[in-house]
Design a protein around this motif. Structure first.
Motif, PDB file in Angstrom:
ATOM      1  N   ALA A  13     -31.093 -24.306 -17.006  1.00 52.45           N
ATOM      2  CA  ALA A  13     -30.922 -25.682 -17.483  1.00 52.45           C
ATOM      3  C   ALA A  13     -30.024 -25.732 -18.711  1.00 52.45           C
ATOM      4  O   ALA A  13     -29.163 -26.610 -18.835  1.00 52.45           O
ATOM      5  CB  ALA A  13     -32.283 -26.295 -17.798  1.00 52.45           C
ATOM      6  N   ALA A  14     -30.218 -24.784 -19.627  1.00 52.00           N
ATOM      7  CA  ALA A  14     -29.387 -24.739 -20.832  1.00 52.00           C
ATOM      8  C   ALA A  14     -27.928 -24.470 -20.474  1.00 52.00           C
ATOM      9  O   ALA A  14     -27.008 -25.085 -21.030  1.00 52.00           O
ATOM     10  CB  ALA A  14     -29.912 -23.663 -21.780  1.00 52.00           C
ATOM     11  N   PHE A  15     -27.719 -23.555 -19.542  1.00 52.66           N
ATOM     12  CA  PHE A  15     -26.364 -23.216 -19.109  1.00 52.66           C
ATOM     13  C   PHE A  15     -25.675 -24.428 -18.487  1.00 52.66           C
ATOM     14  O   PHE A  15     -24.529 -24.760 -18.825  1.00 52.66           O
ATOM     15  CB  PHE A  15     -26.425 -22.063 -18.102  1.00 52.66           C
ATOM     16  CG  PHE A  15     -25.079 -21.517 -17.698  1.00 52.66           C
ATOM     17  CD1 PHE A  15     -24.508 -20.465 -18.395  1.00 52.66           C
ATOM     18  CD2 PHE A  15     -24.388 -22.054 -16.619  1.00 52.66           C
ATOM     19  CE1 PHE A  15     -23.265 -19.957 -18.029  1.00 52.66           C
ATOM     20  CE2 PHE A  15     -23.152 -21.562 -16.245  1.00 52.66           C
ATOM     21  CZ  PHE A  15     -22.585 -20.507 -16.950  1.00 52.66           C
ATOM     22  N   GLU A  16     -26.377 -25.102 -17.575  1.00 55.02           N
ATOM     23  CA  GLU A  16     -25.796 -26.250 -16.884  1.00 55.02           C
ATOM     24  C   GLU A  16     -25.597 -27.438 -17.821  1.00 55.02           C
ATOM     25  O   GLU A  16     -24.661 -28.222 -17.657  1.00 55.02           O
ATOM     26  CB  GLU A  16     -26.694 -26.655 -15.711  1.00 55.02           C
ATOM     27  CG  GLU A  16     -26.771 -25.629 -14.595  1.00 55.02           C
ATOM     28  CD  GLU A  16     -25.438 -25.429 -13.880  1.00 55.02           C
ATOM     29  OE1 GLU A  16     -24.642 -26.387 -13.827  1.00 55.02           O
ATOM     30  OE2 GLU A  16     -25.197 -24.311 -13.381  1.00 55.02           O
ATOM     31  N   VAL A  24     -36.065 -21.542 -35.608  1.00 56.41           N
ATOM     32  CA  VAL A  24     -35.018 -22.377 -36.200  1.00 56.41           C
ATOM     33  C   VAL A  24     -33.641 -21.792 -35.912  1.00 56.41           C
ATOM     34  O   VAL A  24     -32.710 -22.499 -35.506  1.00 56.41           O
ATOM     35  CB  VAL A  24     -35.229 -22.528 -37.720  1.00 56.41           C
ATOM     36  CG1 VAL A  24     -34.039 -23.247 -38.357  1.00 56.41           C
ATOM     37  CG2 VAL A  24     -36.517 -23.291 -38.002  1.00 56.41           C
ATOM     38  N   SER A  25     -33.502 -20.491 -36.110  1.00 54.09           N
ATOM     39  CA  SER A  25     -32.195 -19.859 -35.895  1.00 54.09           C
ATOM     40  C   SER A  25     -31.772 -19.958 -34.433  1.00 54.09           C
ATOM     41  O   SER A  25     -30.580 -20.128 -34.133  1.00 54.09           O
ATOM     42  CB  SER A  25     -32.233 -18.395 -36.337  1.00 54.09           C
ATOM     43  OG  SER A  25     -33.226 -17.674 -35.622  1.00 54.09           O
ATOM     44  N   TRP A  80     -28.463 -21.791 -33.169  1.00 58.64           N
ATOM     45  CA  TRP A  80     -27.549 -21.010 -32.331  1.00 58.64           C
ATOM     46  C   TRP A  80     -27.187 -21.801 -31.076  1.00 58.64           C
ATOM     47  O   TRP A  80     -26.019 -21.851 -30.669  1.00 58.64           O
ATOM     48  CB  TRP A  80     -28.231 -19.687 -31.980  1.00 58.64           C
ATOM     49  CG  TRP A  80     -27.399 -18.685 -31.238  1.00 58.64           C
ATOM     50  CD1 TRP A  80     -26.039 -18.672 -31.115  1.00 58.64           C
ATOM     51  CD2 TRP A  80     -27.886 -17.549 -30.514  1.00 58.64           C
ATOM     52  NE1 TRP A  80     -25.640 -17.592 -30.353  1.00 58.64           N
ATOM     53  CE2 TRP A  80     -26.757 -16.889 -29.978  1.00 58.64           C
ATOM     54  CE3 TRP A  80     -29.158 -17.023 -30.288  1.00 58.64           C
ATOM     55  CZ2 TRP A  80     -26.872 -15.728 -29.207  1.00 58.64           C
ATOM     56  CZ3 TRP A  80     -29.274 -15.869 -29.527  1.00 58.64           C
ATOM     57  CH2 TRP A  80     -28.141 -15.228 -28.991  1.00 58.64           C
ATOM     58  N   ALA A  81     -28.191 -22.443 -30.475  1.00 58.77           N
ATOM     59  CA  ALA A  81     -27.948 -23.256 -29.284  1.00 58.77           C
ATOM     60  C   ALA A  81     -27.037 -24.440 -29.606  1.00 58.77           C
ATOM     61  O   ALA A  81     -26.106 -24.748 -28.846  1.00 58.77           O
ATOM     62  CB  ALA A  81     -29.274 -23.748 -28.706  1.00 58.77           C
ATOM     63  N   ALA A 121     -21.428 -22.051 -22.650  1.00 60.83           N
ATOM     64  CA  ALA A 121     -22.668 -22.072 -21.881  1.00 60.83           C
ATOM     65  C   ALA A 121     -23.434 -20.757 -21.980  1.00 60.83           C
ATOM     66  O   ALA A 121     -24.671 -20.749 -22.002  1.00 60.83           O
ATOM     67  CB  ALA A 121     -22.364 -22.389 -20.418  1.00 60.83           C
ATOM     68  N   THR A 122     -22.722 -19.649 -22.042  1.00 65.69           N
ATOM     69  CA  THR A 122     -23.388 -18.347 -22.130  1.00 65.69           C
ATOM     70  C   THR A 122     -24.162 -18.217 -23.437  1.00 65.69           C
ATOM     71  O   THR A 122     -25.290 -17.704 -23.463  1.00 65.69           O
ATOM     72  CB  THR A 122     -22.350 -17.215 -22.023  1.00 65.69           C
ATOM     73  OG1 THR A 122     -21.670 -17.324 -20.760  1.00 65.69           O
ATOM     74  CG2 THR A 122     -23.023 -15.854 -22.108  1.00 65.69           C
ATOM     75  N   THR A 123     -23.576 -18.700 -24.518  1.00 66.22           N
ATOM     76  CA  THR A 123     -24.250 -18.657 -25.816  1.00 66.22           C
ATOM     77  C   THR A 123     -25.485 -19.550 -25.827  1.00 66.22           C
ATOM     78  O   THR A 123     -26.543 -19.163 -26.336  1.00 66.22           O
ATOM     79  CB  THR A 123     -23.284 -19.091 -26.934  1.00 66.22           C
ATOM     80  OG1 THR A 123     -22.272 -18.092 -27.084  1.00 66.22           O
ATOM     81  CG2 THR A 123     -24.009 -19.272 -28.259  1.00 66.22           C
ATOM     82  N   VAL A 124     -25.363 -20.742 -25.268  1.00 68.11           N
ATOM     83  CA  VAL A 124     -26.496 -21.674 -25.245  1.00 68.11           C
ATOM     84  C   VAL A 124     -27.645 -21.076 -24.444  1.00 68.11           C
ATOM     85  O   VAL A 124     -28.810 -21.119 -24.861  1.00 68.11           O
ATOM     86  CB  VAL A 124     -26.077 -23.032 -24.659  1.00 68.11           C
ATOM     87  CG1 VAL A 124     -27.276 -23.972 -24.588  1.00 68.11           C
ATOM     88  CG2 VAL A 124     -24.974 -23.660 -25.501  1.00 68.11           C
ATOM     89  N   ARG A 125     -27.315 -20.494 -23.312  1.00 71.87           N
ATOM     90  CA  ARG A 125     -28.352 -19.863 -22.489  1.00 71.87           C
ATOM     91  C   ARG A 125     -29.021 -18.718 -23.245  1.00 71.87           C
ATOM     92  O   ARG A 125     -30.258 -18.595 -23.240  1.00 71.87           O
ATOM     93  CB  ARG A 125     -27.738 -19.340 -21.190  1.00 71.87           C
ATOM     94  CG  ARG A 125     -28.754 -18.701 -20.254  1.00 71.87           C
ATOM     95  CD  ARG A 125     -28.138 -18.347 -18.915  1.00 71.87           C
ATOM     96  NE  ARG A 125     -29.148 -18.199 -17.885  1.00 71.87           N
ATOM     97  CZ  ARG A 125     -28.915 -18.325 -16.592  1.00 71.87           C
ATOM     98  NH1 ARG A 125     -27.699 -18.611 -16.156  1.00 71.87           N
ATOM     99  NH2 ARG A 125     -29.889 -18.183 -15.722  1.00 71.87           N
ATOM    100  N   ALA A 126     -28.227 -17.896 -23.906  1.00 71.28           N
ATOM    101  CA  ALA A 126     -28.773 -16.761 -24.652  1.00 71.28           C
ATOM    102  C   ALA A 126     -29.686 -17.232 -25.778  1.00 71.28           C
ATOM    103  O   ALA A 126     -30.734 -16.624 -26.043  1.00 71.28           O
ATOM    104  CB  ALA A 126     -27.637 -15.909 -25.209  1.00 71.28           C
ATOM    105  N   ALA A 127     -29.309 -18.319 -26.450  1.00 70.07           N
ATOM    106  CA  ALA A 127     -30.117 -18.839 -27.557  1.00 70.07           C
ATOM    107  C   ALA A 127     -31.477 -19.316 -27.070  1.00 70.07           C
ATOM    108  O   ALA A 127     -32.512 -19.037 -27.691  1.00 70.07           O
ATOM    109  CB  ALA A 127     -29.373 -19.978 -28.248  1.00 70.07           C
TER     110      ALA A 127
END
Length: 235
Positions: A104-107, A188-189, A193-194, A203-209
């Motif tokens: 969901a975060a990635f999309e 919080v971090s 980050w997201a 999208a890769t960063t958001v998913r990882a966060a």
């Protein structure tokens, strides 16, 4: 259904009782998902009905639905309890959440609008303020709002519904993250980050966060659950 002229209409009369049942279900579900009810809490049909200002029938219907979804456990004809998390349930739910919420975060990254990002920033500010004041119920409510605003931006409502079904199992136990997470500002971090990834449309960063946020929570909760299970098994 026939109208006054005796001809058929496509509309069925509104069932007020059914409508109240849906409202009761939505309200009770939101309280569970957002962690406003702690694990082990006992609820009666009458007490919930009084709190919601409705009769017992719609509340009973709502509770039956939530029992079927695993959010409540039946203790008798009139009492239910919010189940205490076991390590097996935590591990299963976390694996499912990582898959669903990461997706969901990635999309969401491709569809999210600036207004959504502003909402996330404001919500995180509210989380920080609530932690400063040790208002953990508000922290949990805002945390839920943060995550689901992000997931809703994925424009995949069926995916969001599946995620919500897992929060029904984990939501109450998020209370156990505090006050430690407020003291050390865990989470919080990950949220920041997201947000940074969303601004960059990465999208890769958001998913990882988001996945890191879930893993951090899992580590804290698993230690607590295992500790409690060990105490329960001690002679």
């Amino acid at each position: 259904m026939l109208n006054d002229l005796g001809t058929a209409t496509p509309f069925a009369p509104i069932d007020r009782q059914a409508s109240l049942g849906e409202l009761a279900y939505t309200s009770l579900k939101e309280s569970i998902v957002s962690g406003q009810i702690v694990p082990g809490s006992k609820l009666t049909v009458r007490s919930v009905a009084q709190a919601l200002g409705v009769s017992t029938t719609p509340v009973r219907d709502a509770i039956v639905r939530l029992i079927g979804e695993g959010a409540l456990v039946n203790l008798g004809p009139k009492t239910v309890v919010v189940p205490v998390l076991t390590i097996d349930t935590l591990e299963e739910v976390t694996k499912i959440r990582l898959a669903l919420e990461g997706l969901a975060a990635f999309e969401a990254t491709a569809h999210i609008e600036n207004a959504d990002i502003s909402f996330l920033e404001e919500t995180q500010g509210g989380i920080n303020e609530a932690m400063d004041k040790a208002q953990y119920a508000d922290v949990l409510s805002l945390n839920k709002a943060f995550h689901f605003r992000l997931y809703t931006a994925s424009q995949m409502p069926r995916l969001v519904a599946l995620i919500e079904s897992q929060w029904l199992r984990i939501g109450p136990s998020l209370n156990d993250l505090y006050p430690e997470w407020a003291i050390h500002r865990r989470g919080v971090s990950n949220h920041q980050w997201a947000i940074s990834g969303l601004k960059d449309r990465d999208a890769t960063t958001v998913r990882a966060a988001i996945e890191n946020d879930l893993r951090d929570g899992y580590r804290r909760l698993s230690n607590l659950v295992l500790s409690r299970q060990g105490e329960a098994g001690s002679p």
